[in-house]
Motif scaffolding. Structure first.
Motif, short mmCIF file in Angstrom:
data_model
loop_
_atom_site.label_atom_id
_atom_site.label_comp_id
_atom_site.label_asym_id
_atom_site.label_seq_id
_atom_site.Cartn_x
_atom_site.Cartn_y
_atom_site.Cartn_z
N GLU A 147 -17.37 7.39 1.50
CA GLU A 147 -16.62 6.18 1.83
C GLU A 147 -15.12 6.42 1.67
O GLU A 147 -14.32 6.02 2.53
N GLU A 148 -14.73 7.07 0.59
CA GLU A 148 -13.32 7.37 0.37
C GLU A 148 -12.77 8.31 1.44
O GLU A 148 -11.66 8.11 1.95
N LYS A 149 -13.55 9.34 1.76
CA LYS A 149 -13.11 10.30 2.76
C LYS A 149 -12.95 9.65 4.13
O LYS A 149 -12.01 9.95 4.87
N GLN A 150 -13.87 8.75 4.47
CA GLN A 150 -13.77 8.09 5.76
C GLN A 150 -12.54 7.20 5.85
O GLN A 150 -11.85 7.16 6.88
N LEU A 151 -12.26 6.49 4.76
CA LEU A 151 -11.07 5.64 4.73
C LEU A 151 -9.81 6.48 4.89
O LEU A 151 -8.91 6.13 5.68
N LEU A 152 -9.76 7.60 4.19
CA LEU A 152 -8.59 8.47 4.29
C LEU A 152 -8.45 9.04 5.70
O LEU A 152 -7.36 9.12 6.25
N ARG A 153 -9.57 9.42 6.30
CA ARG A 153 -9.52 9.98 7.66
C ARG A 153 -9.10 8.92 8.68
O ARG A 153 -8.44 9.25 9.67
N ASP A 154 -9.46 7.67 8.43
CA ASP A 154 -8.97 6.59 9.29
C ASP A 154 -7.45 6.53 9.26
O ASP A 154 -6.79 6.34 10.30
N TYR A 155 -6.90 6.66 8.06
CA TYR A 155 -5.45 6.63 7.93
C TYR A 155 -4.80 7.84 8.62
O TYR A 155 -3.79 7.72 9.32
N LEU A 156 -5.39 9.01 8.42
CA LEU A 156 -4.82 10.23 8.98
C LEU A 156 -4.93 10.29 10.50
O LEU A 156 -4.19 11.03 11.15
N ALA A 157 -5.86 9.51 11.06
CA ALA A 157 -6.03 9.50 12.51
C ALA A 157 -4.88 8.79 13.22
O ALA A 157 -4.69 8.96 14.43
N ARG A 158 -4.12 8.00 12.49
CA ARG A 158 -2.99 7.32 13.09
C ARG A 158 -1.90 8.33 13.44
O ARG A 158 -1.66 9.27 12.71
N LYS A 159 -1.22 8.08 14.51
CA LYS A 159 -0.21 9.03 14.98
C LYS A 159 1.20 8.43 14.91
O LYS A 159 2.02 8.63 15.80
N ASP A 160 1.45 7.69 13.83
CA ASP A 160 2.78 7.12 13.63
C ASP A 160 3.66 8.15 12.91
O ASP A 160 4.10 7.95 11.79
N TYR A 161 3.91 9.26 13.60
CA TYR A 161 4.60 10.38 12.98
C TYR A 161 6.06 10.05 12.65
O TYR A 161 6.60 10.54 11.65
N ALA A 162 6.71 9.24 13.47
CA ALA A 162 8.11 8.90 13.20
C ALA A 162 8.22 8.14 11.87
O ALA A 162 9.12 8.41 11.08
N SER B 292 0.82 -1.20 0.00
CA SER B 292 0.00 0.00 0.00
C SER B 292 0.86 1.26 0.00
O SER B 292 2.09 1.20 0.07
N GLY B 293 0.19 2.40 -0.06
CA GLY B 293 0.88 3.68 0.02
C GLY B 293 1.20 4.05 1.45
O GLY B 293 0.85 3.34 2.40
N LEU B 294 1.85 5.18 1.61
CA LEU B 294 2.30 5.66 2.91
C LEU B 294 1.12 5.78 3.87
O LEU B 294 0.14 6.46 3.60
N GLY B 295 1.22 5.08 4.99
CA GLY B 295 0.21 5.18 6.03
C GLY B 295 -1.05 4.39 5.79
O GLY B 295 -1.95 4.37 6.63
N ALA B 296 -1.15 3.71 4.64
CA ALA B 296 -2.37 2.97 4.30
C ALA B 296 -2.21 1.49 4.63
O ALA B 296 -1.14 1.03 5.05
N ASP B 297 -3.29 0.74 4.43
CA ASP B 297 -3.26 -0.70 4.66
C ASP B 297 -3.99 -1.41 3.52
O ASP B 297 -4.28 -0.80 2.48
N GLU B 298 -4.31 -2.68 3.72
CA GLU B 298 -4.87 -3.48 2.62
C GLU B 298 -6.24 -3.02 2.17
O GLU B 298 -6.68 -3.36 1.07
N ARG B 299 -6.94 -2.22 2.97
CA ARG B 299 -8.27 -1.76 2.57
C ARG B 299 -8.26 -0.92 1.31
O ARG B 299 -9.26 -0.85 0.59
N VAL B 300 -7.12 -0.27 1.03
CA VAL B 300 -7.05 0.57 -0.16
C VAL B 300 -7.18 -0.25 -1.44
O VAL B 300 -7.54 0.27 -2.49
N PHE B 301 -6.93 -1.56 -1.37
CA PHE B 301 -7.02 -2.44 -2.54
C PHE B 301 -8.35 -3.19 -2.63
O PHE B 301 -8.53 -4.02 -3.52
N GLN B 302 -9.29 -2.92 -1.73
CA GLN B 302 -10.47 -3.78 -1.61
C GLN B 302 -11.42 -3.70 -2.80
O GLN B 302 -12.24 -4.61 -2.99
N GLN B 303 -11.32 -2.67 -3.61
CA GLN B 303 -12.19 -2.56 -4.78
C GLN B 303 -11.62 -3.27 -6.01
O GLN B 303 -12.33 -3.44 -7.00
N LEU B 304 -10.37 -3.66 -5.95
CA LEU B 304 -9.73 -4.30 -7.10
C LEU B 304 -10.16 -5.75 -7.24
O LEU B 304 -10.51 -6.42 -6.26
N ARG B 305 -10.14 -6.25 -8.47
CA ARG B 305 -10.37 -7.65 -8.77
C ARG B 305 -9.13 -8.18 -9.49
O ARG B 305 -8.63 -7.53 -10.41
#
Length: 217
Positions: A135-150, A10-23
């Motif tokens: 749906e897209e905005k919520q997914l992105l906000r989930d990622y941004l809520a993480r505080k893995d700043y390092a 995935s991209g920076l800060g994202a997880d496998e959910r970003v690929f969930q629409q792909l076949r």
């Protein structure tokens, strides 16, 4: 017949959910290769070697990396045999880095305090990611809520300073012509999706899946 495996990064800060629409095409076992915690000041080559250790499948292995995951896919392909490397909304060599990278590096913007870089960034990131649906905005906000700043600071520095001329065999580069982080005017992708932005892997998944079916067949 040997088994075929496709690992997704995935991209920076994202997880496998970003690929969930792909076949994905039949005949592949699909795996998600998660990000790991970087060591302080760890070079990308060392990080890629540790991340590549997560590829444990036997048989033919391909990689599909989104954004920073595409950069990491190329670094992994330097270290172990990869049948096909697929970049999604990413860059593949130094000449494709956009001009604004130089301004960020010269102004040392990544050294600003956390509250300046990471607070109140939602609208800016939504614009650059080209998200629109709730749906897209919520997914992105989930990622941004993480505080893995390092981790984020480490990744920013790696991306800004990445230098590469290596091109893996069977390289596929799928890109949207409205991508903001990596403007297409700097790139030479093998496949272009019209009017697609940086989040095309999610909101233009049908077209991306069609290309994946072609190149992985």
């Amino acid at each position: 017949m040997s088994s075929k495996h496709l690992y997704l990064i995935s991209g920076l800060g994202a997880d496998e959910r970003v690929f969930q629409q792909l076949r994905f095409p039949d005949g592949y076992e699909v795996h998600f290769l998660p990000w790991i915690t970087p060591q302080p000041h760890e070079p990308i080559s060392s990080y890629a070697a540790r991340m590549a250790a997560g590829i444990t499948a036997d048989g033919q292995v391909s990689l599909a990396g989104l954004s920073f995951g595409g950069i990491m896919s190329i670094e992994i392909a330097k270290l172990r045999p990869i049948h096909q490397t697929i970049l999604l909304s990413s860059i593949k060599q130094t000449s494709e880095k956009p001009a604004y990278f130089n301004w960020i590096r010269r102004l040392q913007l990544t050294k600003l305090p956390d509250f300046i870089i990471f607070q109140n960034r939602t609208r800016i990131v939504e614009y650059y990611m080209d998200v629109s649906s709730p749906e897209e905005k919520q997914l992105l906000r989930d990622y941004l809520a993480r505080k893995d700043y390092a981790y984020s600071r480490w990744a920013f520095d790696v991306i800004l300073n990445w230098e590469n001329e290596f091109r893996p065999q069977n390289l596929v580069h799928i890109h949207g012509d409205k991508d903001h982080p990596f403007p297409i005017k700097y790139l030479q992708p093998t496949h272009i999706i019209r009017n697609a932005g940086h989040f095309m892997v999610y909101n233009r998944a049908v077209e991306v899946s069609q290309i994946l079916a072609e190149v992985l067949s």
